[in-house]
Design an enzyme around this catalytic site. Structure first.
Site, PDB file in Angstrom:
ATOM      1  CD  GLU A 121       1.939  32.154 -25.891  1.00  0.00           C
ATOM      2  OE1 GLU A 121       1.810  31.643 -24.764  1.00  0.00           O
ATOM      3  OE2 GLU A 121       2.134  31.483 -26.906  1.00  0.00           O
ATOM      4  CG  HIS A 239       1.426  28.614 -17.559  1.00  0.00           C
ATOM      5  ND1 HIS A 239       0.530  29.635 -17.348  1.00  0.00           N
ATOM      6  CD2 HIS A 239       1.633  28.573 -18.896  1.00  0.00           C
ATOM      7  CE1 HIS A 239       0.201  30.175 -18.516  1.00  0.00           C
ATOM      8  NE2 HIS A 239       0.867  29.553 -19.472  1.00  0.00           N
ATOM      9  NE  ARG A 286       4.812  30.534 -19.936  1.00  0.00           N
ATOM     10  CZ  ARG A 286       4.670  29.625 -20.847  1.00  0.00           C
ATOM     11  NH1 ARG A 286       5.269  28.470 -20.701  1.00  0.00           N
ATOM     12  NH2 ARG A 286       3.928  29.854 -21.890  1.00  0.00           N
ATOM     13  CG  HIS A 347       3.330  24.971 -18.264  1.00  0.00           C
ATOM     14  ND1 HIS A 347       2.088  24.545 -18.665  1.00  0.00           N
ATOM     15  CD2 HIS A 347       3.903  25.551 -19.351  1.00  0.00           C
ATOM     16  CE1 HIS A 347       1.898  24.857 -19.941  1.00  0.00           C
ATOM     17  NE2 HIS A 347       2.996  25.449 -20.386  1.00  0.00           N
ATOM     18  NE  ARG A 382       8.502  25.759 -22.481  1.00  0.00           N
ATOM     19  CZ  ARG A 382       7.245  25.962 -22.894  1.00  0.00           C
ATOM     20  NH1 ARG A 382       7.000  26.401 -24.118  1.00  0.00           N
ATOM     21  NH2 ARG A 382       6.231  25.733 -22.082  1.00  0.00           N
TER      22      ARG A 382
HETATM   23  P1  FAD Z   1       4.315  14.853 -24.967  1.00  0.00           P
HETATM   24  O1  FAD Z   1       3.428  15.531 -25.917  1.00  0.00           O
HETATM   25  O2  FAD Z   1       4.111  15.106 -23.534  1.00  0.00           O
HETATM   26  O3  FAD Z   1       4.194  13.300 -25.250  1.00  0.00           O
HETATM   27  C1  FAD Z   1       4.885  12.371 -24.451  1.00  0.00           C
HETATM   28  C2  FAD Z   1       4.509  10.988 -24.915  1.00  0.00           C
HETATM   29  O4  FAD Z   1       5.332  10.017 -24.266  1.00  0.00           O
HETATM   30  C3  FAD Z   1       3.076  10.600 -24.596  1.00  0.00           C
HETATM   31  O5  FAD Z   1       2.572   9.967 -25.735  1.00  0.00           O
HETATM   32  C4  FAD Z   1       3.213   9.591 -23.462  1.00  0.00           C
HETATM   33  O6  FAD Z   1       2.186   8.644 -23.430  1.00  0.00           O
HETATM   34  C5  FAD Z   1       4.529   8.946 -23.827  1.00  0.00           C
HETATM   35  N1  FAD Z   1       5.207   8.280 -22.721  1.00  0.00           N
HETATM   36  C6  FAD Z   1       5.602   8.788 -21.533  1.00  0.00           C
HETATM   37  N2  FAD Z   1       6.207   7.834 -20.792  1.00  0.00           N
HETATM   38  C7  FAD Z   1       6.183   6.704 -21.535  1.00  0.00           C
HETATM   39  C8  FAD Z   1       6.619   5.372 -21.327  1.00  0.00           C
HETATM   40  N3  FAD Z   1       7.226   4.993 -20.207  1.00  0.00           N
HETATM   41  N4  FAD Z   1       6.398   4.456 -22.305  1.00  0.00           N
HETATM   42  C9  FAD Z   1       5.766   4.796 -23.454  1.00  0.00           C
HETATM   43  N5  FAD Z   1       5.337   6.039 -23.705  1.00  0.00           N
HETATM   44  C10 FAD Z   1       5.546   6.971 -22.762  1.00  0.00           C
HETATM   45  N6  FAD Z   1       4.334  24.553 -25.701  1.00  0.00           N
HETATM   46  C11 FAD Z   1       4.334  25.400 -26.744  1.00  0.00           C
HETATM   47  O7  FAD Z   1       5.337  25.542 -27.444  1.00  0.00           O
HETATM   48  N7  FAD Z   1       3.182  26.082 -27.061  1.00  0.00           N
HETATM   49  C12 FAD Z   1       2.035  25.960 -26.341  1.00  0.00           C
HETATM   50  O8  FAD Z   1       1.038  26.578 -26.665  1.00  0.00           O
HETATM   51  C13 FAD Z   1       2.037  25.098 -25.224  1.00  0.00           C
HETATM   52  N8  FAD Z   1       0.930  24.941 -24.452  1.00  0.00           N
HETATM   53  C14 FAD Z   1       0.932  24.008 -23.451  1.00  0.00           C
HETATM   54  C15 FAD Z   1      -0.241  23.778 -22.726  1.00  0.00           C
HETATM   55  C16 FAD Z   1      -0.272  22.786 -21.747  1.00  0.00           C
HETATM   56  C17 FAD Z   1      -1.529  22.549 -20.973  1.00  0.00           C
HETATM   57  C18 FAD Z   1       0.899  22.010 -21.492  1.00  0.00           C
HETATM   58  C19 FAD Z   1       0.883  20.936 -20.453  1.00  0.00           C
HETATM   59  C20 FAD Z   1       2.070  22.254 -22.196  1.00  0.00           C
HETATM   60  C21 FAD Z   1       2.091  23.249 -23.174  1.00  0.00           C
HETATM   61  N9  FAD Z   1       3.255  23.496 -23.906  1.00  0.00           N
HETATM   62  C22 FAD Z   1       3.225  24.386 -24.956  1.00  0.00           C
HETATM   63  C23 FAD Z   1       4.427  22.639 -23.747  1.00  0.00           C
HETATM   64  C24 FAD Z   1       4.410  21.581 -24.862  1.00  0.00           C
HETATM   65  O9  FAD Z   1       3.064  21.230 -25.131  1.00  0.00           O
HETATM   66  C25 FAD Z   1       5.169  20.343 -24.493  1.00  0.00           C
HETATM   67  O10 FAD Z   1       6.446  20.679 -24.002  1.00  0.00           O
HETATM   68  C26 FAD Z   1       5.338  19.464 -25.727  1.00  0.00           C
HETATM   69  O11 FAD Z   1       4.095  19.237 -26.321  1.00  0.00           O
HETATM   70  C27 FAD Z   1       5.997  18.164 -25.363  1.00  0.00           C
HETATM   71  O12 FAD Z   1       5.926  17.316 -26.470  1.00  0.00           O
HETATM   72  P2  FAD Z   1       6.651  15.919 -26.406  1.00  0.00           P
HETATM   73  O13 FAD Z   1       6.489  15.293 -27.733  1.00  0.00           O
HETATM   74  O14 FAD Z   1       8.025  16.091 -25.896  1.00  0.00           O
HETATM   75  O15 FAD Z   1       5.866  15.121 -25.263  1.00  0.00           O
HETATM   76  C1  SIN Z   2       0.276  28.943 -23.081  1.00  0.00           C
HETATM   77  O1  SIN Z   2      -0.522  28.898 -24.005  1.00  0.00           O
HETATM   78  O2  SIN Z   2       0.265  29.777 -22.174  1.00  0.00           O
HETATM   79  C2  SIN Z   2       1.322  27.893 -23.010  1.00  0.00           C
HETATM   80  C3  SIN Z   2       2.381  28.210 -23.957  1.00  0.00           C
HETATM   81  C4  SIN Z   2       3.631  27.464 -23.623  1.00  0.00           C
HETATM   82  O3  SIN Z   2       3.692  26.720 -22.669  1.00  0.00           O
HETATM   83  O4  SIN Z   2       4.603  27.681 -24.362  1.00  0.00           O
END
Ligand code: FAD
Ligand code: SIN
Length: 535
Positions: A121, A239, A286, A347, A382
């Protein structure tokens, strides 16, 4: 109001929360149990949408890679504002979490020789990203972690439960939290000596975002409300290639790994423009690619550019990227043209709750992991696919400490906590009678953040956004007799937006994802600023 107690409460069911819950579930130390709460259903966060994959630095299996090289790429992308100890910590634990994920049952894609298939990437100097079912990495990891968790009997899961407020005493010790259960319609006070915020990102404060509807920054503001330190709030990542479609609360993503596999951006005239902005062309960091798209759009008075996938081969693209293929189909995009219309969208949030290498916030017994935490790994921007890695490494290390400490739920609460509980005891249940009006105010905020606090900002745009936010606040606070999920989220979003704007005003230069047009970078050197770092 209901009352309960646990050894550990995890707020959020993304990959950070699920990883931690799985590790803690293996311990028999927690006689009061572990609770995982989530605002909607289990798969509602950003994690399930992750496409590209997870950085995995495994030099034994991937000869061209090394920890040193990943550290260098991360710091280059972060423009040198990263904390070196966090970068080293994450990189050095990368192979360990990849193996743990495989042990949990995650099947990463393999090549014809049955070896792990590493992809590339933007801003990575070598292919080092593991992925699953092509571009379904996040969903597969979450499904696997959820399946393992369901096999454990010491973890309770509350879905449709929103964390509202932390219970912190006058000595700044966190002793629990108050939640609202939407399905059963009651408030609950949960006492615990270990509260872990894992609430993910902030995308829903912007109009155009790849983040799901739950990403309103609740956890960050809950921590701020009790005095936890936040940092790096001016660094919001956009993004370059969200699918161009109108009026969607969450825009589908077209993974950067598509460019890693050979797709190229073209402007409306069909010119490949990325090479004009950086020697790394389509695979520059990015922020550089997103800004180059903004310039092309301005030049050509257009709303989108195209991703030319014919460079990969359309049939090969469909096989390698099944999720993106079906997202395109759902949005009436004809892949046989070889062109996918894309535009930048919010993003990721590099800033958040300040934590140390053990995920400790500045409030005792309160921890933060995942996107809501600011560990110092990302600096000003990032590096792709470093987030899932950060989620996993910090969850793993935190689990080791929590198991060692194994603290019991608190028993004594001072007046400060009792006053908070009294407020909720008097409160009526949530109702959504005023939500239509609140939605209008929310949209005003989103439009303002996208227009004034987006990829390019300046003093004037930031100050004018602050004025608009103050006006929205006056209108929302006039709704005294209504409490709803949307109202709580909007109040959080307004506070967070104000904090982001104030941080952006304070940083009077352009670096990484924070670009101020009143402090422009020299056009000819912008693309090369990264080459100079670490040189
Ligand atoms: P999340 O997975 O966002 O989970 C947050 C949780 O908190 C959810 O369950 C939500 O319901 C809960 N929550 C929020 N507020 C409250 C509240 N008040 N009370 C109770 N629960 C609450 N990163 C990579 O490294 N590789 C990738 O390929 C990649 N692709 C991506 C593609 C997309 C479309 C997106 C949006 C992001 C991507 N990212 C990627 C970034 C990465 O996915 C996220 O940064 C990461 O998954 C965040 O994980 P998390 O556990 O911190 O939060
Ligand atoms: C992507 O697949 O382009 C997202 C990867 C990331 O957010 O790290």
């Amino acid at each position: 109001m209901k009352y309960s107690k646990y050894n550990v409460v995890i707020i959020g069911s993304g990959i950070s929360g699920l990883y931690l819950a799985n590790k803690l579930a293996k311990s028999s130390n927690f006689s009061d149990g572990i609770l995982l709460i989530t605002k909607e259903e289990l798969f509602s966060g950003s994690s399930a949408l992750a496409q590209g994959g997870i950085v995995s630095v495994i030099p034994e299996l991937n000869k061209n890679d090394s920890i040193q090289s990943h550290i260098k790429d991360t710091i280059k992308a972060g423009c040198g504002l990263n904390k070196l100890n966090a970068v080293k910590f994450v990189s050095e634990n990368s192979a360990l979490v990849a193996q743990e994920l495989i042990n949990f049952g995650v099947e990463f894609d393999k090549n014809d020789k049955n070896e792990l298939n590493f992809t590339l990437e933007g801003a990575h100097s070598t292919p080092r990203i593991l992925h699953s079912k092509g571009d379904s990495t996040g969903r597969i990891i979450e499904e696997t972690l959820c399946n393992r968790l369901r096999e454990c009997n010491n973890v309770d899961i509350y879905e449709n439960t929103m964390a509202l407020e932390l219970l912190v005493d006058k000595f700044n010790v966190c002793k629990g939290l108050v939640v609202y259960n939407h399905s059963r319609k009651y408030f609950e006070a949960i006492y615990s000596a270990n509260i872990v915020i894992a609430t993910g990102g902030i995308g829903q404060i912007y109009k155009n975002t790849t983040n799901p509807e739950v990403s309103t920054g609740d956890g960050i503001i809950m921590a701020h409300n009790v005095g936890a330190e936040l940092e790096n709030l001016e660094f919001v990542q956009f993004h370059p290639t969200a699918l161009y479609c109108k009026n969607k609360k969450t825009l589908p993503l077209v993974s950067e790994s598509a460019r890693g596999e050979g797709a190229k951006l073209t402007n409306i005239n069909g010119d490949y423009f990325a090479k004009n902005y950086s020697t790394l062309a389509d695979l520059a960091p990015r922020d550089v690619v997103a800004r180059s798209i903004v310039k092309e759009l301005e030049k050509n008075s257009n709303n989108y550019v195209n991703l030319d996938i014919s460079q990969i081969g359309i049939e090969k693209f469909k096989r390698r990227f099944p999720t993106i293929t079906s997202l395109c189909l759902d949005n009436d995009i004809d892949l046989s043209t070889g062109l996918i219309p894309v535009a930048p969208a919010q993003h990721y949030f590099m800033g958040g709750i300040k934590v140390d290498l053990e995920s400790r916030t500045t409030i005792k017994n309160l921890y933060a992991i995942g996107e809501c935490a600011s560990t110092g790994l990302h600096g000003a921007n990032r590096l792709a696919s470093n987030s899932l890695l950060e989620c996993s490494v910090f969850a793993l290390k935190l689990s080791e400490n929590l198991i060692k400490e194994c603290a019991c739920p608190p028993k004594k609460f001072d007046e400060k906590i009792k006053n908070v509980l009294e407020k909720y005891e008097k409160m009526d249940n949530f109702n959504s009678e005023q939500d239509e009006f609140i939605e209008i105010l929310f949209n005003e905020l989103k439009t303002t953040m996208s227009k004034n606090v987006g990829i390019v900002r300046n003093k004037q745009s930031l100050l004018s956004a602050l004025d608009i936010i103050k006006n929205i606040e006056t209108r929302i606070f006039s709704l005294e007799f209504c409490e709803s999920r949307l109202k709580f989220e909007l109040i959080n979003a307004l506070k967070l937006s104000t904090l982001i704007i104030n941080s952006a005003l304070k940083r009077e230069n352009s670096i990484g994802a924070h670009y101020r047009s009143d402090y422009p970078l020299n056009e000819t050197t912008e693309g090369q600023q990264y080459d100079k770092i670490l040189a």
